[in-house]
Scaffold this motif. Structure first.
Motif, short mmCIF file in Angstrom:
data_model
loop_
_atom_site.label_atom_id
_atom_site.label_comp_id
_atom_site.label_asym_id
_atom_site.label_seq_id
_atom_site.Cartn_x
_atom_site.Cartn_y
_atom_site.Cartn_z
N THR A 205 0.56 -1.50 0.38
CA THR A 205 0.02 0.57 -0.12
C THR A 205 1.20 1.01 0.08
OG1 THR A 205 -0.34 -0.58 2.26
CG2 THR A 205 -1.55 -1.00 1.18
N ALA A 206 0.61 2.88 -0.38
CA ALA A 206 1.14 3.47 -0.69
C ALA A 206 1.18 4.27 1.07
CB ALA A 206 0.38 4.40 -1.37
N PRO A 207 2.44 4.67 0.85
CA PRO A 207 2.94 5.16 2.21
C PRO A 207 1.94 6.58 2.40
CG PRO A 207 4.12 6.46 0.64
CD PRO A 207 4.05 5.09 -0.47
N LYS A 208 1.61 6.87 3.68
CA LYS A 208 0.44 7.92 4.24
C LYS A 208 0.58 9.29 4.03
CE LYS A 208 -2.53 4.04 5.45
NZ LYS A 208 -3.39 4.13 4.83
N GLY A 209 2.49 9.22 4.18
CA GLY A 209 2.91 10.69 4.15
C GLY A 209 4.16 10.55 5.04
N ILE A 210 4.92 11.59 3.95
CA ILE A 210 6.62 11.70 5.06
C ILE A 210 6.59 12.88 5.34
CG2 ILE A 210 8.85 12.47 3.11
CD1 ILE A 210 7.74 11.17 0.90
N CYS A 211 7.49 12.22 6.90
CA CYS A 211 7.66 13.46 7.72
C CYS A 211 8.79 13.79 7.22
CB CYS A 211 7.45 12.97 9.13
SG CYS A 211 7.37 14.32 10.51
N LEU A 212 8.96 15.56 7.63
CA LEU A 212 9.66 16.54 7.54
C LEU A 212 10.73 17.31 8.82
CD1 LEU A 212 9.00 17.98 4.03
CD2 LEU A 212 10.43 16.15 4.66
N GLN A 213 11.69 17.68 8.73
CA GLN A 213 11.52 17.96 9.49
C GLN A 213 13.20 19.10 8.98
OE1 GLN A 213 15.56 16.47 12.43
NE2 GLN A 213 13.77 16.52 14.17
N LYS A 214 12.64 20.18 9.67
CA LYS A 214 13.57 21.28 9.23
C LYS A 214 14.91 21.93 9.88
CE LYS A 214 13.99 26.43 7.34
NZ LYS A 214 12.42 27.63 6.86
N VAL A 215 16.02 21.90 9.12
CA VAL A 215 17.49 21.09 9.79
C VAL A 215 18.52 22.43 9.77
CG1 VAL A 215 17.06 18.91 10.36
CG2 VAL A 215 17.89 20.02 8.01
N PRO A 646 8.32 8.78 9.77
CA PRO A 646 7.04 9.58 9.72
C PRO A 646 5.79 9.75 11.20
CG PRO A 646 6.72 7.31 9.21
CD PRO A 646 7.88 7.06 8.99
N THR A 647 6.28 8.19 12.27
CA THR A 647 5.26 8.52 13.68
C THR A 647 5.77 10.31 13.65
OG1 THR A 647 7.62 8.36 14.65
CG2 THR A 647 5.00 6.44 13.85
N ALA A 648 6.20 11.40 13.81
CA ALA A 648 7.09 12.47 13.63
C ALA A 648 5.71 13.66 13.52
CB ALA A 648 7.97 12.46 13.66
N CYS A 649 4.83 12.96 12.36
CA CYS A 649 3.86 13.70 11.62
C CYS A 649 2.88 13.58 11.33
CB CYS A 649 4.46 14.11 10.13
SG CYS A 649 5.45 15.59 10.37
N ASP A 650 2.02 12.30 12.93
CA ASP A 650 1.48 11.26 12.70
C ASP A 650 0.79 10.54 11.67
OD1 ASP A 650 0.88 11.94 15.55
OD2 ASP A 650 0.16 13.68 15.29
N PHE A 651 1.86 10.02 10.97
CA PHE A 651 1.30 9.91 9.97
C PHE A 651 1.94 7.48 9.85
CE2 PHE A 651 2.99 12.98 6.96
CZ PHE A 651 1.38 12.85 6.27
N THR A 652 1.26 6.98 9.97
CA THR A 652 1.13 5.85 10.57
C THR A 652 2.29 4.87 9.06
OG1 THR A 652 -0.94 5.23 10.21
CG2 THR A 652 -1.60 5.83 11.49
#
Length: 706
Positions: A205-215, A646-652
């Motif tokens: 299944t497709a990923p729920k989303g990508i979580c990003l962190q501004k560094v 992804p869990t840092a952005c609540d994507f499962t």
């Protein structure tokens, strides 16, 4: 299969153009010579029985295989049938994968079971052993001396060419010629008597989303990991400065640290820096830690810097008059150049410890004066397998490639070049071969011996390839995103000698240029390789539209298991991202899904968002980056963003890491009906035969890429 506007095309797709049917070449580098497989136009004679329709054999190779087979002097009919099958596996569309792990190209991987004892061994390899173990085979493809990985024990007989004399047991033989279990990707490829096929499996299944962190807050155009394997990276700006930066420790939300006042390399006095030009790429020699060699690609202006001058890419040899390419931006034809220069990190300290290097050029590798002021591409990469320098060049600009440079093999524009920077030419060689600098031509370049083509060319038919990458796990997979003209943005898998269509085609569609002072190439005269992935401009936000594709990487990071193995790419405007997946792995069948993405609240630098959305304000995405842990980064005008869990952005994400992190879950190969029939016809002749085991700054604006 037919063409899907989002997913791209698959292996050997039938296309309808102007009422004429023709097959494209495959996008995969699957033949032993690293060329793409093509339709077999003429019937094979020797290898006619195995059902190869699209593959790697022509009549000449077919004859060579026949001659070799006859020279083997095999007296057993049953053994000879197996050896013929194994030789003809070079015709298979997946020949490079089938033969990949071995040092010799004489034999493919042979399928077999994972039995616990030699007496329980079952499958094709065991059948070959049983049929041929006591049969003399002159110039055998199974001789231990062909393998660097030969067993530590000596051959039983140096003068006997039977399998039983060269290998102590069936288990030893099959262990040597079976696909290695330690390499999950290659372990999915083995030969079982006929054309390789894939088992149909349920797609992830497709990923729920990508979580990003501004560094990082700065705008950079290039990120390259330090060759020493540490948590350091090199960041380059469009203006021509390169900094050595340190990444935060794993799991930390701290920012990237660098001393902006102390660049590692500063050639900003040489680089012409505006919306169309700049510093484009940085690449380290594969032996950098020993030799300290590094290479940069940039644009310069010969009216400012005399050493910028070279040979103009617009000449009579390619049907171009330099006086025709002057424009409102410059009245000096070929004023600007694409340059590749070599610098050195050798000093009183070792290359790995150098914190600043001399801005004195060691050697000019390449200088090409440009006809227009756009479509420079300019990325450089060293091939992970061959250590040659790959140099991406756009078509030189002008709407619709007016001089048809991309399809003209006497021109270097619109091409990917492959250069040997280890063996330097003499002045005489540079003059005689018309080289553009200090490099030589690899013997295996596809056009080295063709009088009407430049020998530097590795692949052709590109408009503006903006960011290419090799898959770190599958290094034969060379992905290049190519910026479109009017309607379509594409991703290609680049192969030796491949023609990727521009300007005959834009993506999958025929393209009609507004002007053609350089002539035209007809669609019937080329065998194009169509994109594996891409998107139409009208598929992006209709209010903002699409601008230009920014090629990325196949994710091989443990940060996000749900995007592992997927190729990530984005649009310059940063409003849409895609994840492309080849499924089954190795099949050439690609599909892409748009993916959600947002910024984690744990970012050290607070993220700004577009309007009331959750989309980070990139302004423009310039490129993707990667560190030594294969974590991915987005380089943009709004800063650098790291892809994190992804869990840092609540994507499962419920998926586990595959391959080297988890047990192998590669698809199991299945046999073709042709091979099954062939095998069944002789099974009665062997009492111990058993059933077989069923395989791309400052601010870069829209005009740069467009």
């Amino acid at each position: 299969m037919g063409f899907d506007p989002v997913s791209g095309v698959g292996l050997a797709t039938l296309w309808l153009v102007g009422g004429c049917c023709f097959f494209t070449a495959s996008a995969l580098p699957l033949c032993l010579n690293l060329e793409a497989p093509v339709p077999i136009k003429y019937p094979l004679e020797f290898c006619s029985d195995f059902g190869y329709r699209t593959g790697c054999c022509d009549s000449q190779l077919d004859k060579q295989l026949n001659i070799r087979f006859n020279s083997m002097n095999i007296t057993s009919q049953i053994c000879s049938e197996y050896i013929k099958e194994i030789l003809c596996a070079q015709c298979d569309a997946f020949a490079a994968e089938l033969h990949g792990p071995h040092d010799t190209k004489s034999s493919p991987n042979l399928c077999n079971s994972n039995a616990s004892s030699v007496h329980e061994s079952k499958g094709y390899c065991s059948d070959v052993w049983d049929a041929c173990r006591n049969v003399s085979i002159t110039d055998s493809p199974f001789s231990p001396h062909l393998l660097n990985s030969a067993p530590s024990h000596p051959r039983l007989s140096a003068n006997n060419d039977t399998l039983s004399a060269q290998w102590p047991s069936r288990r030893d033989f099959c262990a040597a010629f079976a696909p290695p279990a330690s390499d999950p990707y290659n372990a999915s490829f083995c030969f079982d008597g006929g054309p390789y096929q894939f088992q149909s499996e349920k797609q992830d299944t497709a990923p729920k989303g990508i979580c990003l962190q501004k560094v990082e807050l700065g705008a950079y155009i290039n990120m390259i990991p330090h060759p020493d394997g540490s948590n350091r990276v090199f960041l380059a700006s469009q203006s021509g400065k390169v900094w050595l930066a340190t990444l935060p420790e794993k799991g930390s939300s701290n920012p990237i640290t660098l001393n902006e006042s102390a660049p590692y390399l500063d050639i900003s006095n040489l680089v012409v820096d505006n919306e169309e030009f700049g510093f484009l790429a940085l690449a380290f020699h594969p032996n950098f830690l020993q030799n300290g060699r590094l290479f940069v690609s940039f644009n310069c202006d010969k009216t400012i810097w005399a050493d910028c001058a070279g040979k103009c890419s617009c000449t009579s040899d390619v049907g171009c008059d330099p006086s025709q390419v002057g424009n409102a931006v410059t009245s000096v034809p070929c004023r600007y150049s694409s340059v590749v220069s070599e610098y050195s990190a050798n000093s009183l300290t070792s290359p790995a410890k150098a914190l600043k290097i001399s801005s004195k050029e060691v050697r000019r590798i390449f200088t090409l004066e440009l006809p227009y002021v756009s479509h420079h591409a300019g990325q450089i990469l060293f091939g992970p397998k061959d250590a040659y320098l790959y140099f991406m060049l756009g078509d030189g600009g002008g709407t619709g490639d007016p001089f048809n440079f991309a399809q003209n093999n006497k021109s270097l524009l619109g091409k990917i070049l492959r250069l040997d920077v280890d063996n330097m030419p003499t002045t005489e060689e540079i003059a005689n071969l018309g080289l553009w600098g200090n490099y030589t031509i690899p013997d295996t370049n596809p056009f080295k011996n063709e009088r009407l083509a430049r020998p530097e060319i590795w692949a052709l038919g590109f408009r503006n390839p903006w960011r290419c990458s090799f898959d770190s796990l599958k290094p034969l997979y060379f992905y290049c995103a190519d910026v479109g003209q009017e309607t379509y943005e594409e991703v290609n898998l680049v192969t030796k000698g491949g023609n990727y269509g521009w300007r005959v085609f834009e993506g999958p569609n025929l393209y009609n240029p507004p002007a053609s002072p350089g002539g035209n190439t007809t669609e019937s005269s080329i065998l194009p390789i169509f994109p594996i992935l891409g998107y139409y401009h009208n598929q992006v936000d209709p209010k903002q539209g699409a601008s230009a594709i920014i090629g990325g990487y196949v994710s091989r990071s443990e940060q996000d298991p749900c995007i592992y193995g997927r190729y990530l790419y984005a649009d310059l405007y940063g409003s849409v991202m895609w994840a492309g997946l080849e499924f089954p792995p190795g099949s050439g069948n690609y599909s892409a899904t748009t993916i959600n993405f947002t910024c984690s609240a744990s970012s050290h630098f607070p993220c700004e968002f577009v309007g009331n959305s959750t989309i980070p304000k990139f302004q423009y995405i310039f490129s993707w980056g990667q560190d030594n842990d294969r974590n991915l980064y987005i380089l943009s005008n709004g800063g650098i963003f790291k892809v994190i869990s992804p869990t840092a952005c609540d994507f499962t994400c419920k998926k586990s890491l595959p391959s080297q992190f988890q047990p192998n879950s590669a698809p199991v190969p299945t046999r073709s009906s042709t091979a099954i029939s062939s095998h069944a016809s002789r099974s009665a002749s062997l009492s111990i035969l058993s059933s077989n085991t069923s395989f791309m700054l400052g601010l870069i604006i829209w005009a740069w890429l467009m």
